[in-house]
Design an enzyme around this catalytic site. Sequence first.
Site, PDB file in Angstrom:
ATOM      1  N   GLY B 132       0.715  -1.159  -0.255  1.00 51.90           N
ATOM      2  CA  GLY B 132       0.071  -0.643  -0.084  1.00 51.90           C
ATOM      3  C   GLY B 132       1.270   1.285  -0.166  1.00 51.90           C
ATOM      4  O   GLY B 132       1.285   1.651   0.945  1.00 51.90           O
ATOM      5  N   SER B 134       0.990   3.541  -3.311  1.00 51.85           N
ATOM      6  CA  SER B 134       0.486   4.416  -4.184  1.00 51.85           C
ATOM      7  C   SER B 134      -0.877   5.057  -4.330  1.00 51.85           C
ATOM      8  O   SER B 134      -1.640   4.539  -3.245  1.00 51.85           O
ATOM      9  CB  SER B 134       0.359   3.744  -5.717  1.00 51.85           C
ATOM     10  N   GLU B 249      12.137  -4.531  -5.295  1.00 49.69           N
ATOM     11  CA  GLU B 249      11.662  -4.309  -6.231  1.00 49.69           C
ATOM     12  C   GLU B 249      12.172  -4.145  -7.974  1.00 49.69           C
ATOM     13  O   GLU B 249      11.674  -5.148  -8.767  1.00 49.69           O
ATOM     14  CB  GLU B 249      10.362  -3.759  -5.924  1.00 49.69           C
ATOM     15  N   SER B 378       8.215   4.504 -12.916  1.00 48.18           N
ATOM     16  CA  SER B 378       8.012   4.477 -14.617  1.00 48.18           C
ATOM     17  C   SER B 378       9.388   4.045 -14.844  1.00 48.18           C
ATOM     18  O   SER B 378      10.052   4.474 -14.603  1.00 48.18           O
ATOM     19  CB  SER B 378       7.232   5.301 -15.162  1.00 48.18           C
TER      20      SER B 378
END
Lengths: 304, 397
Positions: B132, B134, B249, B378
Amino acid sequence: MDSDDLKPEDFFDAALAAMQALPTEPRARAAHLAEAGLTGVLAPEAVGGMALPLAFAVPVAQAAGRALLPVPLSETMLLARALAPVAPDLAAALCTGEAAATLQGAGGAALSDTCTHAVLETGAVVTLADAEVTPLGALDLELPLARISGGTVVARLDPAAMAALTRDARALACAEILGAAETCMQTVVDHTTTRVQFGRPLIALQAVRHALARQKLALEGLRHALRRSLGDTGEARSGTTAFLAATQGGVQVAEGAIQLHGGMGFTWDVPLHRYLRRIRRIEAQQGTPALASRLAADFIAELA
Amino acid sequence: MTAQPAAAPLTIATDFGARAAAWFDGNTPAGFHADRTDYAAPDLAACRAYEAAMHRAGLAGITWPTDYGGHGLTLREHLAMSREFGARALPESVNSIGKELCGPVIQAVGSAAQKAALLPRILDMTEIWCQGFSEPEAGSDLARLRTKVTRDGDGWRANGQKIWTSGAYRSQKCLLLARTGSVEDRHRGMVMFALPMDREGVRVNTIRSIDGRDSFCEVFLDNVWLDEAEMLGAPDEGWSAAIRVLEIERATNRMYRAWRFENELRHLVSAIASEPATRGLLEDGHTRRRIAQALTDIDMVKGYVELAVEALAEGDRIGARGSLMKLHWSESHQNFVKLALDLVSQLPANAGPVARRARARFEQGYLFSRAATIYAGSTEVQLDIIAQRILNLPKGR
Ligand SMILES: Cc1cc2nc3c(=O)[nH]c(=O)nc-3n(C[C@H](O)[C@H](O)[C@H](O)COP(=O)(O)OP(=O)(O)OC[C@H]3O[C@@H](n4cnc5c(N)ncnc54)[C@H](O)[C@@H]3O)c2cc1C
């Protein structure tokens, strides 16, 4: 010398220093490199070499890429090793710098006045003095490509030796590209850090930062691929994929560096084009499109 | 710029890899393999059971301490397992967030009691986790998140909204990133909690994604009680712990990717070769160059992963290098699935089961691959990180 206490990277600084102090007389160059201990890195001790594994020639080739060395040193190092069993005198001469040799690939051989011998695709080792030499374009200013035929055959390498030679030459070609690309990367970072436009250094602009980040990605990608191909991955293709990564990444970095120099990047005096020329020459010499095609064909054949 | 060597030999844990291969081949239920014609997407219960069995066989929690249900080995063994897992078209873990992101963070900042309570339940699959981080107003600019925790007696109350929370609807726990102060504090005052998803005041809605699945969610937190013992790390450690999660990640999470990518390429080529109508495409020079490109990219991604494992095994922190890896993998894989889609789209209407399976896999894969350049930071954010933290380019003014 005992390879236990030596690390490959220890060779880089010494190699680069020797290359930057190269004599102007072409025939004296090989002896100069030999004196610095570079020509015989791989050759057996019996012919005057150091008998070190390929990994030790990698930083030497990397330095040659950075210095735009006008001598096919990678080929000379490899041939001093390959020729030791069949032509020990010539191998010894390559180690001392009395001779220097080049290796002809699918797209020709890189040749300068320093060279005395060449190994052709057939495995024939010929003297250049009486060979027929046809220039093939002039991309690389220091080591242009030529097609060599004829010449007195002084020895022959068998197909197994030629296969090993081709594979190792490709690994050292990757290392040369790495050295050339590292230089371009450093140059473009320095330039964009100091060049001011719109009241700020260029690197303050996100578009410029992202372009540099992509060049860094290409550079590190090729470094990792090369490093991987030198280890034992159990994959026959890793040398080829590393070479494809190197030509692609190297070109991207060199072209990107020219772009971010603006008008200066297009000038003869800023040496970026020389690195681009060298990388493109290596690409042409290895017959890269055919190499890629063969890589895919082998993969397909394995599955179909 | 210093010369970096190109020659450290890789240590591959071959025995462990062989053991993993034998287990996968002997214990994977029928229907699990996405590259076989009997494929039937396994449900949550089947995935849970399979992953729990993997753990019992020593193939999950490989690097975790034995005290907490792990196997006490190194990333080298984890890599050896990952190569075998990737080489087979097995389902993605339904708890990779628990095993690969939350577990390592709990090990880094959790108390002994938290480790004992939380870690074994991740490995035995009784607790699936979601992440949790974003929020609607805080995506790339995560430091602007608004979910707020305020003191209430000897615990806390949380209010706010999370979004794009993968798998929240099926999760038992959430790694919640929140703040104690105001948005102006940026990364100061960030806290992390292990939030039980069945707590009163937690509401989850699924969001349908472009591939037609209801996989990610919005999570609403309405005055949710949090126990002091549920806080992970110190109140001000939240941001550094979050950065750690993101580094993991990008770098070591789903370490099998390059090998799965190769499995996909094999599947694609076999399927195209299996149909007389498309076999000729594999003779085409342009197609061959694209296949060579995929192979080159696969080997580059392998190189990144293997060398990261070597570095981590030597005690280095992965740092920003994960950004290089994530960027290369995500973009080159997108490039590959475009090739896959081009080729499977040329399969004939009367194609056999092998080809039909490939078409289904790669149509889905193409759509799903659009996410890879968005999640975990991104592409643009990765480029910023490479410029800032790898090239060390000063921002200037
Ligand atoms: C499939 C999927 C699963 C996800 N799972 C989770 C999850 O489990 N938990 C979780 O917390 N989050 C999850 N996310 C969320 C993901 O981390 C965010 O989507 C991502 O960080 C981008 O944030 P955003 O969506 O708000 O886009 P924005 O930040 O609004 O970005 C929109 C666009 O602007 C660009 N942009 C933004 N900032 C800059 C900048 N400074 N310079 C240049 N361009 C910029 C971005 O690159 C992007 O292209 C998931 C996302 C996806 C797609």
